[in-house]
Design a protein around this motif. Structure first.
Motif, PDB file in Angstrom:
ATOM      1  N   LEU A 176      13.740   8.560   8.198  1.00 29.04           N
ATOM      2  CA  LEU A 176      12.562   8.799   7.807  1.00 29.04           C
ATOM      3  C   LEU A 176      11.613   9.113   8.938  1.00 29.04           C
ATOM      4  O   LEU A 176      10.710   8.491   8.828  1.00 29.04           O
ATOM      5  N   PRO A 177      11.975  10.219   9.480  1.00 28.77           N
ATOM      6  CA  PRO A 177      11.206  10.355  10.654  1.00 28.77           C
ATOM      7  C   PRO A 177       9.716  10.777  10.176  1.00 28.77           C
ATOM      8  O   PRO A 177       8.901  10.905  11.208  1.00 28.77           O
ATOM      9  N   HIS A 178       9.687  11.109   9.018  1.00 27.51           N
ATOM     10  CA  HIS A 178       8.280  11.860   8.704  1.00 27.51           C
ATOM     11  C   HIS A 178       7.428  10.874   8.020  1.00 27.51           C
ATOM     12  O   HIS A 178       6.401  11.105   7.486  1.00 27.51           O
ATOM     13  N   ALA A 179       7.999   9.538   7.874  1.00 30.89           N
ATOM     14  CA  ALA A 179       7.229   8.642   7.220  1.00 30.89           C
ATOM     15  C   ALA A 179       5.981   8.313   7.736  1.00 30.89           C
ATOM     16  O   ALA A 179       5.717   8.252   8.865  1.00 30.89           O
ATOM     17  N   HIS A 180       4.861   7.725   7.036  1.00 29.54           N
ATOM     18  CA  HIS A 180       3.714   7.409   7.393  1.00 29.54           C
ATOM     19  C   HIS A 180       3.656   5.801   7.442  1.00 29.54           C
ATOM     20  O   HIS A 180       4.219   5.123   6.446  1.00 29.54           O
ATOM     21  N   LEU A 181       3.386   5.249   8.552  1.00 27.73           N
ATOM     22  CA  LEU A 181       3.693   4.061   8.860  1.00 27.73           C
ATOM     23  C   LEU A 181       2.004   3.404   9.029  1.00 27.73           C
ATOM     24  O   LEU A 181       1.197   3.645   9.639  1.00 27.73           O
ATOM     25  N   LEU A 182       1.775   2.543   8.025  1.00 29.60           N
ATOM     26  CA  LEU A 182       0.596   1.495   8.073  1.00 29.60           C
ATOM     27  C   LEU A 182       0.620  -0.039   8.429  1.00 29.60           C
ATOM     28  O   LEU A 182       1.639  -0.431   7.808  1.00 29.60           O
ATOM     29  N   HIS A 183       0.062  -0.283   9.354  1.00 27.39           N
ATOM     30  CA  HIS A 183       0.305  -1.676  10.131  1.00 27.39           C
ATOM     31  C   HIS A 183      -0.770  -2.465   9.524  1.00 27.39           C
ATOM     32  O   HIS A 183      -2.056  -2.291   9.057  1.00 27.39           O
ATOM     33  N   LEU A 184      -0.275  -3.672   9.038  1.00 26.01           N
ATOM     34  CA  LEU A 184      -1.045  -4.809   8.453  1.00 26.01           C
ATOM     35  C   LEU A 184      -0.677  -6.209   9.142  1.00 26.01           C
ATOM     36  O   LEU A 184       0.238  -6.939   8.994  1.00 26.01           O
ATOM     37  N   PRO A 185      -1.475  -6.173  10.605  1.00 30.46           N
ATOM     38  CA  PRO A 185      -0.887  -7.283  11.446  1.00 30.46           C
ATOM     39  C   PRO A 185      -1.333  -8.717  10.894  1.00 30.46           C
ATOM     40  O   PRO A 185      -2.169  -8.676   9.932  1.00 30.46           O
ATOM     41  N   TYR A 186      -0.425  -9.642  11.272  1.00 34.75           N
ATOM     42  CA  TYR A 186      -0.532 -10.873  10.869  1.00 34.75           C
ATOM     43  C   TYR A 186      -0.509 -11.419   9.577  1.00 34.75           C
ATOM     44  O   TYR A 186      -1.029 -12.268   9.013  1.00 34.75           O
ATOM     45  N   THR A 187       0.466 -10.715   8.850  1.00 35.81           N
ATOM     46  CA  THR A 187       0.471 -11.136   7.411  1.00 35.81           C
ATOM     47  C   THR A 187       1.807 -11.110   7.078  1.00 35.81           C
ATOM     48  O   THR A 187       2.320 -11.687   5.852  1.00 35.81           O
ATOM     49  N   ASP A 188       2.717 -11.225   8.222  1.00 33.13           N
ATOM     50  CA  ASP A 188       4.255 -11.584   8.078  1.00 33.13           C
ATOM     51  C   ASP A 188       4.691 -10.619   6.755  1.00 33.13           C
ATOM     52  O   ASP A 188       4.493  -9.345   6.806  1.00 33.13           O
ATOM     53  N   HIS A 189       5.446 -11.266   5.591  1.00 32.51           N
ATOM     54  CA  HIS A 189       6.002 -10.527   4.730  1.00 32.51           C
ATOM     55  C   HIS A 189       5.022 -10.434   3.431  1.00 32.51           C
ATOM     56  O   HIS A 189       5.697 -10.104   2.295  1.00 32.51           O
ATOM     57  N   ASP A 190       3.961 -10.606   3.582  1.00 35.11           N
ATOM     58  CA  ASP A 190       3.090 -10.923   2.429  1.00 35.11           C
ATOM     59  C   ASP A 190       1.918  -9.829   2.148  1.00 35.11           C
ATOM     60  O   ASP A 190       0.985 -10.065   1.572  1.00 35.11           O
ATOM     61  N   ALA A 191       2.597  -8.628   2.361  1.00 36.45           N
ATOM     62  CA  ALA A 191       1.397  -7.472   2.086  1.00 36.45           C
ATOM     63  C   ALA A 191       1.014  -7.060   0.870  1.00 36.45           C
ATOM     64  O   ALA A 191       0.056  -6.875   0.635  1.00 36.45           O
ATOM     65  N   ILE A 192       2.142  -7.604  -0.233  1.00 37.12           N
ATOM     66  CA  ILE A 192       1.705  -7.237  -1.588  1.00 37.12           C
ATOM     67  C   ILE A 192       0.603  -8.113  -2.085  1.00 37.12           C
ATOM     68  O   ILE A 192      -0.135  -7.564  -2.613  1.00 37.12           O
ATOM     69  N   ALA A 193       0.627  -9.399  -1.591  1.00 35.62           N
ATOM     70  CA  ALA A 193      -0.379 -10.536  -1.988  1.00 35.62           C
ATOM     71  C   ALA A 193      -1.751 -10.206  -1.468  1.00 35.62           C
ATOM     72  O   ALA A 193      -2.716 -10.035  -1.807  1.00 35.62           O
ATOM     73  N   VAL A 194      -1.624  -9.512   0.074  1.00 35.93           N
ATOM     74  CA  VAL A 194      -3.183  -9.600   0.922  1.00 35.93           C
ATOM     75  C   VAL A 194      -3.700  -8.206   0.103  1.00 35.93           C
ATOM     76  O   VAL A 194      -4.798  -8.171   0.127  1.00 35.93           O
ATOM     77  N   LEU A 195      -2.887  -7.166  -0.196  1.00 31.55           N
ATOM     78  CA  LEU A 195      -3.568  -5.988  -0.514  1.00 31.55           C
ATOM     79  C   LEU A 195      -3.523  -5.668  -2.190  1.00 31.55           C
ATOM     80  O   LEU A 195      -3.501  -4.686  -2.715  1.00 31.55           O
TER      81      LEU A 195
END
Length: 423
Positions: A176-195
């Protein structure tokens, strides 16, 4: 809420949530949000905006086997055919499926939070998920170029400092060279809960992609996420101890008592105490209640009803009415009944001994300091019904005006009773 099961096999349950949107959302569940009744992943947020939703919920920890997905797709064609605008959404295992089947579902956007590339140990070593790999179900599971589309927009959210997830993203990049990557530092694997935010879910699905816009929205959600601060604290403590104090001082946290487990609380308290950052307000923000045992402080009272104090200005032991002590508490330091021992006071949170010489000149002495020549500590003696304060063979005595003298006898004026400070 109009919902119905439109496909089911041993691995997945598929629910159609009818809405009024032009878009059709494929919402994939994860290991936690597996099939339960008619529940759909992110249902509350999706229903709030009246999306039409195909909820694909895993019944097993099997990473959406291709055989089940193809069978489902064949079965639900009549339901999805009217929708030309299609979007896939999911986290972790669900994010993997959203990417893996994006071409098959003909979606125009994929929102994938902390996705996997594969759980096959031959593809990626991941001790969290390799145990769930089943060759008969997941034999060819890695995301391949033919699984994705150059015409589809891919948004991947992950913590760049969390190696376990970063390795999957690194494997996805060539595909996926064209993918948009959004960084969510210091959250480990818990992006869903944080966001977790209905408004943010809506924007992820529909808003035109712009880095600055999405980072701004993510910051707003993070600021109101207790879970985010929990993850940041856990991650920063080992590396940046002073950051904890800054977080506590600059954010109006109000975590409940169950927010941190016992081990996390122990680590937090150790760091706070080590850095001398802690106060009760900080602990309250962290949801840590402090039930301080109330010290039972009994004032020594003479026969006139006056309390015994050390007068900081006159440098003398004297007695005063309790009202006067309360009004002048910075200068009149109470002497409390503490059993047999040396007479002490506590001034500016520092304990001092009360010492005196033969000329009855008194002086405060820090506990570890050396006595001056001729100075001796006053002694507190506890008897069955009263206390006595002595200097050598002399006993402290008070008069009705609060003046103190040391006498050889032991009379009613040199006997002090113990009374609660607030009595």
């Amino acid at each position: 809420m109009d919902k119905q099961i439109i496909f089911e096999d041993e691995q997945i349950r598929v629910i159609f949530l009818k809405g009024s949107s032009e878009e059709l959302i494929f919402s994939f569940g994860d290991l936690i949000t597996r099939a339960k009744g008619l529940n759909i992943n992110a249902e509350k947020s999706l229903h709030k905006f009246n999306f039409n939703v195909i909820g694909i919920m895993p019944k097993q920890k099997s990473w959406f086997p291709e055989s089940s997905i193809l069978a489902m797709l064949d079965s639900i064609q009549a339901v999805i055919a009217p929708f030309t605008k299609r979007i896939a959404y999911g986290g972790s295992m669900g994010a993997y499926a959203a990417i893996k089947y994006s071409n098959v579902f003909n979606v125009q956007r994929v929102v994938a939070m902390v996705p996997q590339y594969s759980i096959n140990p031959d593809d990626v070593e991941d001790t969290r998920y390799n145990m769930f790999y089943q060759p008969e179900l997941n034999g060819n599971m890695k995301v391949k170029p033919e699984d994705v589309s150059a015409d589809c927009e891919y948004i991947i959210i992950f913590d760049p400092y969390y190696a376990a997830d970063r390795v999957h993203v690194e494997h996805l990049k060539p595909v996926l060279p064209h993918a948009h990557l959004l960084h969510l530092p210091y959250t480990d694997h818990d992006a869903i809960a944080v966001l977790a935010s209905s408004e943010l879910v809506h924007d992820f699905l529909l808003h035109p992609f712009e880095d600055s816009y999405f980072y701004k929205k993510m910051r707003q959600v993070k600021k109101n996420s207790k879970f985010y601060y929990r993850k940041v604290i856990e991650n920063l403590l080992p590396r940046h101890r002073s950051a904890l104090g800054h977080i506590l001082k600059t954010n109006a946290l109000a975590l409940d008592g169950q927010f941190f487990d016992a081990k996390q609380k122990q680590v937090l308290l150790r760091e706070l105490f080590s850095n001398k950052q802690v106060d009760q307000q900080d602990l309250a923000k962290l949801g840590i209640e402090v039930n301080m045992p109330q010290e039972k402080r009994n004032l020594l009272q003479d026969r006139f009803g006056h309390g015994l104090v050390f007068n900081i200005i006159s440098q003398k032991v004297e007695s005063y009415a309790k009202g006067a002590i309360a009004l002048n508490h910075k200068f009149l330091i109470p002497i409390y009944a503490k059993g047999n021992g040396l007479v002490q006071i506590n001034w500016n949170d520092q304990p001092y001994l009360v010492t005196m010489n033969d000329r009855q000149m008194m002086k405060l002495l820090e506990l570890h300091d050396d006595l001056s020549i001729g100075m001796h500590p006053l002694i507190m003696k506890k008897y069955a019904d009263y206390y006595v304060i002595s200097y050598k063979a002399l006993n402290l005595s008070t008069d009705e005006f609060g003046a103190v003298d040391f006498i050889e006898s032991l009379d009613e004026y040199s006997k002090f009773i113990s009374q609660p400070e607030k009595a």
